[in-house]
Write a protein that holds these residues in place. Sequence first.
Motif, PDB file in Angstrom:
ATOM      1  N   ALA A 172       9.181   7.286   3.688  1.00 48.62           N
ATOM      2  CA  ALA A 172       7.827   6.793   3.415  1.00 48.62           C
ATOM      3  C   ALA A 172       7.616   5.399   3.998  1.00 48.62           C
ATOM      4  N   GLU A 173       8.612   4.546   3.852  1.00 49.52           N
ATOM      5  CA  GLU A 173       8.505   3.193   4.397  1.00 49.52           C
ATOM      6  C   GLU A 173       8.450   3.223   5.917  1.00 49.52           C
ATOM      7  N   GLY A 174       9.306   4.022   6.535  1.00 43.64           N
ATOM      8  CA  GLY A 174       9.309   4.113   7.990  1.00 43.64           C
ATOM      9  C   GLY A 174       8.017   4.686   8.531  1.00 43.64           C
ATOM     10  N   PHE A 175       7.508   5.715   7.880  1.00 41.86           N
ATOM     11  CA  PHE A 175       6.260   6.346   8.313  1.00 41.86           C
ATOM     12  C   PHE A 175       5.101   5.362   8.222  1.00 41.86           C
ATOM     13  N   LEU A 208      -0.638  11.321   0.043  1.00 39.44           N
ATOM     14  CA  LEU A 208      -1.517  12.057   0.955  1.00 39.44           C
ATOM     15  C   LEU A 208      -1.411  11.542   2.387  1.00 39.44           C
ATOM     16  N   GLU A 209      -0.988  10.317   2.539  1.00 39.66           N
ATOM     17  CA  GLU A 209      -0.843   9.739   3.874  1.00 39.66           C
ATOM     18  C   GLU A 209       0.298  10.395   4.656  1.00 39.66           C
ATOM     19  N   PHE A 213       2.875  15.550   7.188  1.00 39.39           N
ATOM     20  CA  PHE A 213       3.876  15.352   8.243  1.00 39.39           C
ATOM     21  C   PHE A 213       5.263  15.680   7.714  1.00 39.39           C
ATOM     22  N   PHE A 214       5.567  15.216   6.507  1.00 43.34           N
ATOM     23  CA  PHE A 214       6.896  15.455   5.939  1.00 43.34           C
ATOM     24  C   PHE A 214       7.120  16.949   5.713  1.00 43.34           C
ATOM     25  N   HIS A 228       3.186   8.794  -8.833  1.00 40.70           N
ATOM     26  CA  HIS A 228       2.500   7.507  -8.720  1.00 40.70           C
ATOM     27  C   HIS A 228       1.354   7.562  -7.709  1.00 40.70           C
ATOM     28  N   ALA A 229       1.661   8.034  -6.493  1.00 36.07           N
ATOM     29  CA  ALA A 229       0.626   8.054  -5.455  1.00 36.07           C
ATOM     30  C   ALA A 229      -0.511   8.993  -5.833  1.00 36.07           C
ATOM     31  N   LEU A 230      -0.170  10.158  -6.352  1.00 29.70           N
ATOM     32  CA  LEU A 230      -1.197  11.139  -6.685  1.00 29.70           C
ATOM     33  C   LEU A 230      -2.152  10.606  -7.750  1.00 29.70           C
TER      34      LEU A 230
END
Length: 251
Positions: A172-175, A208-209, A213-214, A228-230
């Motif tokens: 997630a950090e790299g993306f 969602l970002e 892709f993943f 958390h993100a959702l």
Amino acid sequence: MLLRIFAGKVTIIEMTKLSVNVNKIATLRNARGGNVPDLIKTVKDIESFGAQGITIHPRPDERHIRYQDARDLKGVVKTELNIEGNPVEKFINLVLEVQPDQVTLVPDSVDAITSNAGWDTIKNRLFLKEVIAEFKSHGIRTSIFVDPVAEMIEGAKETGTDRIELYTEAFAEGFKEGHPNAVKPYVDAALLAQDLDLGLNAGHDLSLENIKFFADSIPGLLEVSIGHALIAEALYDGLEKTIQSYLEALS
């Protein structure tokens, strides 16, 4: 059902399941000491919106999900109940009492704000093997939280676990920083898991970002756990629309 050709292999795959972690709902409820928002009603709504599972992660201080929540949700969740946590005695007893569909073992320290590392499955092999054998003897599917490191995945196989859950923060950090190749260690980990006949889950900082892709990149991905993100994204778009967006990305 779909056919995917990856690295020269033809694989029959099902849609990756979305398990919604509802810890943040419990955090909001606990902030005022009452029952708003109502965790049980929210879980029922989340399932009605299409989510294929519910994840909870009770911690010893019960700062969000309480142990009683796990008991209450057992009779409510109609899809799949996944309980995460560090297998200390209190947690083990809770899981054996509730009998969820899946237990995910996470090496959290008592004061951890959130999960921040996978298991050292070599150092902890005997301990994990004993705990997993106990859960499996009660018909509970097991999963181990691991980093995308070959030795740790091979070590997980030796414990007798049914699945592994890849810790996805590094991806997630790299993306986010514009490095899509950050997914490569996870692709390699997924292929190894397939070779070892281990089921594959993933979670942590998926959003969602990055989720499409993943999921499109990872062969054999059975389930993602997202909380958390959702919940944060749902503040803007609403819970139903946000869940539908995830399901579309995972289809």
